[in-house]
Scaffold this motif. Structure first.
Motif, PDB file in Angstrom:
ATOM      1  N   LEU A 156       0.429   2.133   9.707  1.00 38.40           N
ATOM      2  CA  LEU A 156      -0.320   3.334  10.076  1.00 38.40           C
ATOM      3  C   LEU A 156       0.579   4.552  10.258  1.00 38.40           C
ATOM      4  CD1 LEU A 156      -2.825   1.744  12.633  1.00 38.40           C
ATOM      5  CD2 LEU A 156      -3.204   2.209  10.200  1.00 38.40           C
ATOM      6  N   ASP A 157       1.708   4.365  10.928  1.00 38.45           N
ATOM      7  CA  ASP A 157       2.604   5.503  11.188  1.00 38.45           C
ATOM      8  C   ASP A 157       3.296   6.005   9.930  1.00 38.45           C
ATOM      9  OD1 ASP A 157       1.944   5.376  13.843  1.00 38.45           O
ATOM     10  OD2 ASP A 157       3.839   4.469  14.508  1.00 38.45           O
ATOM     11  N   LYS A 158       3.215   5.236   8.843  1.00 41.81           N
ATOM     12  CA  LYS A 158       3.947   5.596   7.623  1.00 41.81           C
ATOM     13  C   LYS A 158       3.027   6.120   6.510  1.00 41.81           C
ATOM     14  CE  LYS A 158       7.426   2.076   8.651  1.00 41.81           C
ATOM     15  NZ  LYS A 158       7.996   0.771   8.244  1.00 41.81           N
ATOM     16  N   ILE A 159       1.720   6.180   6.778  1.00 37.93           N
ATOM     17  CA  ILE A 159       0.788   6.665   5.753  1.00 37.93           C
ATOM     18  C   ILE A 159       0.971   8.175   5.583  1.00 37.93           C
ATOM     19  CG2 ILE A 159      -1.645   7.027   5.176  1.00 37.93           C
ATOM     20  CD1 ILE A 159      -2.288   4.450   6.696  1.00 37.93           C
ATOM     21  N   PRO A 216      -5.164   4.520  -2.347  1.00 38.82           N
ATOM     22  CA  PRO A 216      -5.819   4.140  -1.090  1.00 38.82           C
ATOM     23  C   PRO A 216      -6.588   5.318  -0.493  1.00 38.82           C
ATOM     24  CG  PRO A 216      -3.466   3.557  -1.083  1.00 38.82           C
ATOM     25  CD  PRO A 216      -3.691   4.472  -2.239  1.00 38.82           C
ATOM     26  N   LEU A 217      -7.860   5.096  -0.205  1.00 38.86           N
ATOM     27  CA  LEU A 217      -8.708   6.142   0.389  1.00 38.86           C
ATOM     28  C   LEU A 217      -8.774   5.898   1.899  1.00 38.86           C
ATOM     29  CD1 LEU A 217     -11.583   5.924  -2.269  1.00 38.86           C
ATOM     30  CD2 LEU A 217      -9.650   7.538  -2.250  1.00 38.86           C
ATOM     31  N   PHE A 218      -7.625   6.103   2.570  1.00 33.41           N
ATOM     32  CA  PHE A 218      -7.520   5.668   3.960  1.00 33.41           C
ATOM     33  C   PHE A 218      -8.549   6.302   4.880  1.00 33.41           C
ATOM     34  CE2 PHE A 218      -3.023   4.603   2.726  1.00 33.41           C
ATOM     35  CZ  PHE A 218      -3.137   3.241   2.941  1.00 33.41           C
ATOM     36  N   LEU A 235       0.793  -1.232   0.000  1.00 36.09           N
ATOM     37  CA  LEU A 235       0.000   0.000   0.000  1.00 36.09           C
ATOM     38  C   LEU A 235       0.821   1.276   0.000  1.00 36.09           C
ATOM     39  CD1 LEU A 235      -2.791  -1.076   2.492  1.00 36.09           C
ATOM     40  CD2 LEU A 235      -2.990  -0.873   0.012  1.00 36.09           C
ATOM     41  N   LEU A 236       2.061   1.219   0.476  1.00 34.43           N
ATOM     42  CA  LEU A 236       2.853   2.441   0.602  1.00 34.43           C
ATOM     43  C   LEU A 236       3.724   2.711  -0.611  1.00 34.43           C
ATOM     44  CD1 LEU A 236       3.874   2.196   4.368  1.00 34.43           C
ATOM     45  CD2 LEU A 236       2.024   3.545   3.351  1.00 34.43           C
ATOM     46  N   GLY A 268      -4.918  10.620   4.214  1.00 35.57           N
ATOM     47  CA  GLY A 268      -5.911  10.456   5.277  1.00 35.57           C
ATOM     48  C   GLY A 268      -5.534   9.336   6.230  1.00 35.57           C
ATOM     49  N   SER A 269      -6.347   9.175   7.271  1.00 33.37           N
ATOM     50  CA  SER A 269      -6.069   8.161   8.298  1.00 33.37           C
ATOM     51  C   SER A 269      -7.251   7.223   8.457  1.00 33.37           C
ATOM     52  CB  SER A 269      -5.795   8.826   9.649  1.00 33.37           C
ATOM     53  OG  SER A 269      -4.665   9.642   9.567  1.00 33.37           O
ATOM     54  N   PRO A 270      -6.988   5.923   8.580  1.00 33.08           N
ATOM     55  CA  PRO A 270      -8.083   4.973   8.830  1.00 33.08           C
ATOM     56  C   PRO A 270      -8.613   5.116  10.253  1.00 33.08           C
ATOM     57  CG  PRO A 270      -6.075   3.853   8.049  1.00 33.08           C
ATOM     58  CD  PRO A 270      -5.698   5.230   8.441  1.00 33.08           C
ATOM     59  N   THR A 271      -9.841   4.674  10.448  1.00 34.57           N
ATOM     60  CA  THR A 271     -10.378   4.459  11.789  1.00 34.57           C
ATOM     61  C   THR A 271      -9.963   3.059  12.203  1.00 34.57           C
ATOM     62  OG1 THR A 271     -12.275   5.894  11.364  1.00 34.57           O
ATOM     63  CG2 THR A 271     -12.491   4.306  13.162  1.00 34.57           C
ATOM     64  N   VAL A 272      -9.338   2.933  13.374  1.00 30.37           N
ATOM     65  CA  VAL A 272      -8.810   1.637  13.805  1.00 30.37           C
ATOM     66  C   VAL A 272      -9.529   1.190  15.077  1.00 30.37           C
ATOM     67  CG1 VAL A 272      -6.754   0.330  14.441  1.00 30.37           C
ATOM     68  CG2 VAL A 272      -6.571   2.225  12.813  1.00 30.37           C
ATOM     69  N   HIS A 273     -10.050  -0.028  15.049  1.00 28.59           N
ATOM     70  CA  HIS A 273     -10.808  -0.579  16.178  1.00 28.59           C
ATOM     71  C   HIS A 273      -9.908  -1.537  16.961  1.00 28.59           C
ATOM     72  CE1 HIS A 273     -14.817   0.849  14.765  1.00 28.59           C
ATOM     73  NE2 HIS A 273     -14.174   0.859  13.605  1.00 28.59           N
TER      74      HIS A 273
END
Length: 264
Positions: A98-101, A66-68, A54-55, A106-111
Protein backbone atom coordinates in the motif's frame (compact mmCIF):
# COMPACT_ATOMS: atom_id res chain seq x y z
CA UNK A 1 -16.73 -29.94 -10.96
CA UNK A 2 -13.13 -30.39 -12.10
CA UNK A 3 -10.23 -29.87 -9.74
CA UNK A 4 -7.79 -27.03 -9.05
CA UNK A 5 -4.96 -25.88 -11.31
CA UNK A 6 -1.37 -26.15 -10.09
CA UNK A 7 1.04 -23.73 -11.77
CA UNK A 8 4.76 -24.19 -11.22
CA UNK A 9 7.34 -21.59 -12.23
CA UNK A 10 11.13 -21.51 -12.35
CA UNK A 11 11.43 -18.76 -9.75
CA UNK A 12 9.45 -16.21 -7.76
CA UNK A 13 9.91 -13.49 -10.41
CA UNK A 14 8.28 -15.70 -13.07
CA UNK A 15 5.53 -16.58 -10.60
CA UNK A 16 4.90 -12.90 -9.83
CA UNK A 17 4.61 -12.10 -13.54
CA UNK A 18 1.87 -14.71 -13.99
CA UNK A 19 0.20 -13.75 -10.69
CA UNK A 20 -0.05 -10.18 -11.96
CA UNK A 21 -1.90 -11.36 -15.07
CA UNK A 22 -4.22 -13.52 -12.95
CA UNK A 23 -5.03 -10.75 -10.46
CA UNK A 24 -5.62 -8.15 -13.17
CA UNK A 25 -7.82 -10.54 -15.16
CA UNK A 26 -9.88 -10.96 -11.98
CA UNK A 27 -9.92 -7.20 -11.46
CA UNK A 28 -11.02 -6.41 -15.01
CA UNK A 29 -13.81 -9.01 -14.96
CA UNK A 30 -15.05 -7.74 -11.59
CA UNK A 31 -15.04 -4.07 -12.60
CA UNK A 32 -16.96 -4.97 -15.77
CA UNK A 33 -19.43 -6.98 -13.67
CA UNK A 34 -20.19 -4.58 -10.84
CA UNK A 35 -17.86 -1.57 -10.93
CA UNK A 36 -15.39 -2.53 -8.20
CA UNK A 37 -12.99 -5.28 -7.18
CA UNK A 38 -13.41 -6.93 -3.79
CA UNK A 39 -10.56 -9.15 -2.71
CA UNK A 40 -9.35 -10.73 0.52
CA UNK A 41 -5.70 -11.41 1.32
CA UNK A 42 -3.71 -13.34 3.90
CA UNK A 43 -0.31 -12.53 5.40
CA UNK A 44 2.94 -14.47 5.52
CA UNK A 45 5.07 -14.11 2.40
CA UNK A 46 2.02 -13.38 0.23
CA UNK A 47 2.07 -9.53 0.50
CA UNK A 48 5.69 -9.45 -0.67
CA UNK A 49 4.90 -11.63 -3.72
CA UNK A 50 1.76 -9.60 -4.43
CA UNK A 51 3.75 -6.37 -4.32
CA UNK A 52 6.34 -7.86 -6.68
CA UNK A 53 3.49 -8.75 -9.05
CA UNK A 54 1.59 -5.48 -8.95
CA UNK A 55 4.30 -2.84 -8.61
CA UNK A 56 6.30 -3.89 -11.66
CA UNK A 57 5.76 -1.75 -14.73
CA UNK A 58 3.11 -3.18 -17.05
CA UNK A 59 2.77 -2.89 -20.79
CA UNK A 60 0.72 0.31 -20.53
CA UNK A 61 -2.52 -1.24 -21.76
CA UNK A 62 -5.77 -0.77 -19.84
CA UNK A 63 -5.92 -4.56 -19.33
CA UNK A 64 -2.53 -4.51 -17.62
CA UNK A 65 -3.15 -1.57 -15.27
CA UNK A 66 -4.14 -1.97 -11.60
CA UNK A 67 -7.23 0.18 -10.95
CA UNK A 68 -6.46 0.57 -7.25
CA UNK A 69 -9.14 3.21 -6.67
CA UNK A 70 -11.73 0.52 -7.48
CA UNK A 71 -10.23 -2.04 -5.08
CA UNK A 72 -11.68 -3.02 -1.72
CA UNK A 73 -9.14 -5.06 0.24
CA UNK A 74 -10.31 -7.27 3.09
CA UNK A 75 -8.33 -9.73 5.19
CA UNK A 76 -8.86 -13.46 4.87
CA UNK A 77 -7.56 -13.61 8.41
CA UNK A 78 -6.06 -11.17 10.86
CA UNK A 79 -4.23 -11.28 14.14
CA UNK A 80 -5.83 -9.52 17.12
CA UNK A 81 -2.99 -7.04 17.53
CA UNK A 82 -2.72 -3.26 16.99
CA UNK A 83 -2.56 -2.27 13.32
CA UNK A 84 1.04 -1.13 13.63
CA UNK A 85 2.19 -4.35 15.33
CA UNK A 86 4.74 -6.51 13.43
CA UNK A 87 2.30 -9.48 13.58
CA UNK A 88 -0.52 -7.52 11.89
CA UNK A 89 -1.41 -8.68 8.39
CA UNK A 90 -2.58 -5.13 7.69
CA UNK A 91 0.84 -3.78 8.70
CA UNK A 92 2.45 -6.32 6.38
CA UNK A 93 0.42 -5.39 3.33
CA UNK A 94 0.73 -1.68 4.15
CA UNK A 95 4.52 -1.89 4.32
CA UNK A 96 4.94 -4.19 1.32
CA UNK A 97 2.29 -2.84 -1.06
CA UNK A 98 0.00 0.00 0.00
CA UNK A 99 2.73 2.50 0.91
CA UNK A 100 4.48 1.85 -2.41
CA UNK A 101 1.55 2.33 -4.82
CA UNK A 102 2.22 5.35 -7.09
CA UNK A 103 -0.35 8.07 -6.40
CA UNK A 104 -1.30 8.14 -10.09
CA UNK A 105 -2.77 4.63 -9.72
CA UNK A 106 -5.12 5.60 -6.89
CA UNK A 107 -5.59 4.04 -3.46
CA UNK A 108 -7.59 0.96 -2.44
CA UNK A 109 -10.21 1.01 0.28
CA UNK A 110 -8.84 -1.21 3.05
CA UNK A 111 -11.06 -2.93 5.62
CA UNK A 112 -9.04 -3.46 8.80
CA UNK A 113 -10.16 -5.04 12.03
CA UNK A 114 -11.55 -2.59 14.60
CA UNK A 115 -8.41 -0.86 15.88
CA UNK A 116 -10.01 0.23 19.14
CA UNK A 117 -11.64 -3.06 20.07
CA UNK A 118 -8.41 -4.97 19.53
CA UNK A 119 -7.31 -3.70 22.92
CA UNK A 120 -10.42 -4.74 24.86
CA UNK A 121 -12.58 -7.03 22.72
CA UNK A 122 -12.64 -10.82 22.59
CA UNK A 123 -11.81 -12.73 19.40
CA UNK A 124 -15.53 -13.37 18.89
CA UNK A 125 -16.36 -9.67 19.25
CA UNK A 126 -13.68 -8.76 16.71
CA UNK A 127 -15.05 -11.41 14.34
CA UNK A 128 -18.61 -10.10 14.74
CA UNK A 129 -17.48 -6.53 14.02
CA UNK A 130 -15.61 -7.66 10.91
CA UNK A 131 -18.67 -9.61 9.76
CA UNK A 132 -20.71 -6.40 10.15
CA UNK A 133 -18.17 -4.67 7.90
CA UNK A 134 -18.65 -7.40 5.30
CA UNK A 135 -22.42 -6.95 5.49
CA UNK A 136 -22.07 -3.23 4.78
CA UNK A 137 -19.96 -3.95 1.68
CA UNK A 138 -21.74 -6.99 0.29
CA UNK A 139 -25.33 -7.09 1.58
CA UNK A 140 -27.26 -7.71 4.76
CA UNK A 141 -26.66 -11.24 6.03
CA UNK A 142 -30.36 -12.05 5.81
CA UNK A 143 -30.40 -11.29 2.07
CA UNK A 144 -27.40 -13.40 1.05
CA UNK A 145 -26.18 -16.60 2.62
CA UNK A 146 -22.51 -16.02 1.84
CA UNK A 147 -20.63 -12.99 0.41
CA UNK A 148 -18.97 -13.50 -2.96
CA UNK A 149 -15.46 -12.09 -3.17
CA UNK A 150 -14.04 -11.50 -6.64
CA UNK A 151 -10.70 -12.93 -5.52
CA UNK A 152 -9.23 -14.45 -2.37
CA UNK A 153 -5.45 -14.79 -2.12
CA UNK A 154 -4.15 -17.34 0.35
CA UNK A 155 -1.01 -18.95 1.70
CA UNK A 156 -0.55 -22.47 3.02
CA UNK A 157 1.19 -23.46 6.25
CA UNK A 158 3.37 -26.53 6.78
CA UNK A 159 0.42 -28.17 8.58
CA UNK A 160 -1.93 -27.44 5.66
CA UNK A 161 -3.69 -24.52 7.37
CA UNK A 162 -4.92 -21.56 5.35
CA UNK A 163 -6.38 -18.27 6.56
CA UNK A 164 -6.46 -19.05 10.29
CA UNK A 165 -8.31 -22.30 9.72
CA UNK A 166 -6.21 -24.99 11.37
CA UNK A 167 -6.44 -28.80 11.11
CA UNK A 168 -8.78 -30.28 13.71
CA UNK A 169 -10.13 -26.93 14.92
CA UNK A 170 -13.93 -26.59 15.26
CA UNK A 171 -13.91 -23.34 13.22
CA UNK A 172 -13.21 -25.49 10.17
CA UNK A 173 -16.74 -26.93 10.44
CA UNK A 174 -18.52 -23.56 10.73
CA UNK A 175 -21.32 -23.33 8.17
CA UNK A 176 -23.26 -20.17 9.07
CA UNK A 177 -20.94 -17.39 10.27
CA UNK A 178 -18.86 -15.49 7.74
CA UNK A 179 -16.09 -14.61 10.19
CA UNK A 180 -15.10 -16.46 13.37
CA UNK A 181 -12.74 -15.79 16.25
CA UNK A 182 -9.87 -18.02 17.36
CA UNK A 183 -8.12 -18.00 20.73
CA UNK A 184 -5.86 -21.04 20.38
CA UNK A 185 -3.92 -20.65 17.16
CA UNK A 186 -1.01 -23.11 17.23
CA UNK A 187 1.08 -20.31 15.71
CA UNK A 188 1.46 -17.10 17.73
CA UNK A 189 -0.31 -14.83 18.26
CA UNK A 190 -3.10 -17.17 19.47
CA UNK A 191 -5.97 -14.65 19.15
CA UNK A 192 -7.19 -14.09 15.59
CA UNK A 193 -10.17 -13.79 13.29
CA UNK A 194 -10.66 -15.66 10.02
CA UNK A 195 -13.06 -16.02 7.12
CA UNK A 196 -14.86 -19.35 7.22
CA UNK A 197 -14.54 -22.14 4.66
CA UNK A 198 -17.96 -21.44 3.00
CA UNK A 199 -16.92 -17.81 2.39
CA UNK A 200 -13.57 -18.83 0.91
CA UNK A 201 -15.15 -21.46 -1.34
CA UNK A 202 -17.82 -19.02 -2.57
CA UNK A 203 -15.29 -16.62 -4.13
CA UNK A 204 -15.22 -16.22 -7.91
CA UNK A 205 -11.48 -16.91 -7.94
CA UNK A 206 -9.21 -18.37 -5.25
CA UNK A 207 -5.43 -18.44 -5.49
CA UNK A 208 -2.81 -19.96 -3.22
CA UNK A 209 0.80 -18.80 -3.36
CA UNK A 210 3.44 -21.28 -2.13
CA UNK A 211 7.17 -20.86 -2.68
CA UNK A 212 10.36 -22.50 -1.54
CA UNK A 213 11.51 -26.01 -0.73
CA UNK A 214 9.92 -25.78 2.69
CA UNK A 215 6.52 -26.19 1.02
CA UNK A 216 7.38 -29.46 -0.77
CA UNK A 217 6.08 -31.84 1.87
CA UNK A 218 2.75 -30.12 2.41
CA UNK A 219 2.08 -29.68 -1.32
CA UNK A 220 2.78 -33.39 -1.88
CA UNK A 221 0.38 -34.23 0.93
CA UNK A 222 -2.38 -31.88 -0.32
CA UNK A 223 -2.21 -32.91 -3.97
CA UNK A 224 -1.07 -36.53 -3.86
CA UNK A 225 -2.68 -38.10 -0.77
CA UNK A 226 -6.18 -38.85 0.46
CA UNK A 227 -5.28 -37.36 3.84
CA UNK A 228 -4.44 -34.04 2.17
CA UNK A 229 -8.02 -33.49 1.02
CA UNK A 230 -9.17 -33.18 4.63
CA UNK A 231 -6.62 -30.50 5.55
CA UNK A 232 -7.92 -26.90 5.43
CA UNK A 233 -6.12 -26.06 2.17
CA UNK A 234 -7.19 -29.39 0.69
CA UNK A 235 -10.79 -28.69 1.68
CA UNK A 236 -10.65 -25.46 -0.34
CA UNK A 237 -9.57 -27.57 -3.34
CA UNK A 238 -12.46 -29.97 -2.71
CA UNK A 239 -15.12 -27.31 -2.09
CA UNK A 240 -14.13 -24.85 -4.83
CA UNK A 241 -12.60 -27.14 -7.47
CA UNK A 242 -11.76 -25.43 -10.74
CA UNK A 243 -12.07 -21.96 -9.17
CA UNK A 244 -8.79 -22.63 -7.33
CA UNK A 245 -5.35 -21.87 -8.78
CA UNK A 246 -2.08 -22.60 -7.03
CA UNK A 247 0.95 -20.44 -7.89
CA UNK A 248 4.13 -22.20 -6.81
CA UNK A 249 7.76 -22.28 -7.78
CA UNK A 250 9.57 -25.43 -8.87
CA UNK A 251 11.28 -25.70 -5.49
CA UNK A 252 7.86 -26.08 -3.82
CA UNK A 253 6.43 -28.55 -6.34
CA UNK A 254 9.43 -30.87 -6.66
CA UNK A 255 8.18 -34.42 -6.22
CA UNK A 256 4.48 -33.51 -6.58
CA UNK A 257 2.80 -35.99 -8.93
CA UNK A 258 -0.32 -33.89 -9.56
CA UNK A 259 -0.23 -32.43 -13.12
CA UNK A 260 1.52 -29.06 -13.24
CA UNK A 261 1.18 -26.19 -15.71
CA UNK A 262 3.81 -23.60 -16.57
CA UNK A 263 1.59 -20.69 -17.72
CA UNK A 264 -1.98 -19.40 -17.41
Amino acid sequence: MSGPSLYSFADVDSLAQQLRQYVLNSQNAAVSRHGNFRMAVSGGSLPNTLAKALLTKGDGSSEDTPLFSKWEIFFADERAVPLDHPDSNYRLIKDELLDKIPSALGSPTVHTIDAERVKTGSADELADLYQEDLKRSFAAKDSIKVPTFDLILLGVGPDGHTCSLFPGHPQLREKDAWVVGITDSPKPPPKRITLTLPVVAQAVNIAFVATGGGKQDILRKIFDTEEGSSLPSGLVNVEAGEKVSWFADNAATEGVSFPKRSSL
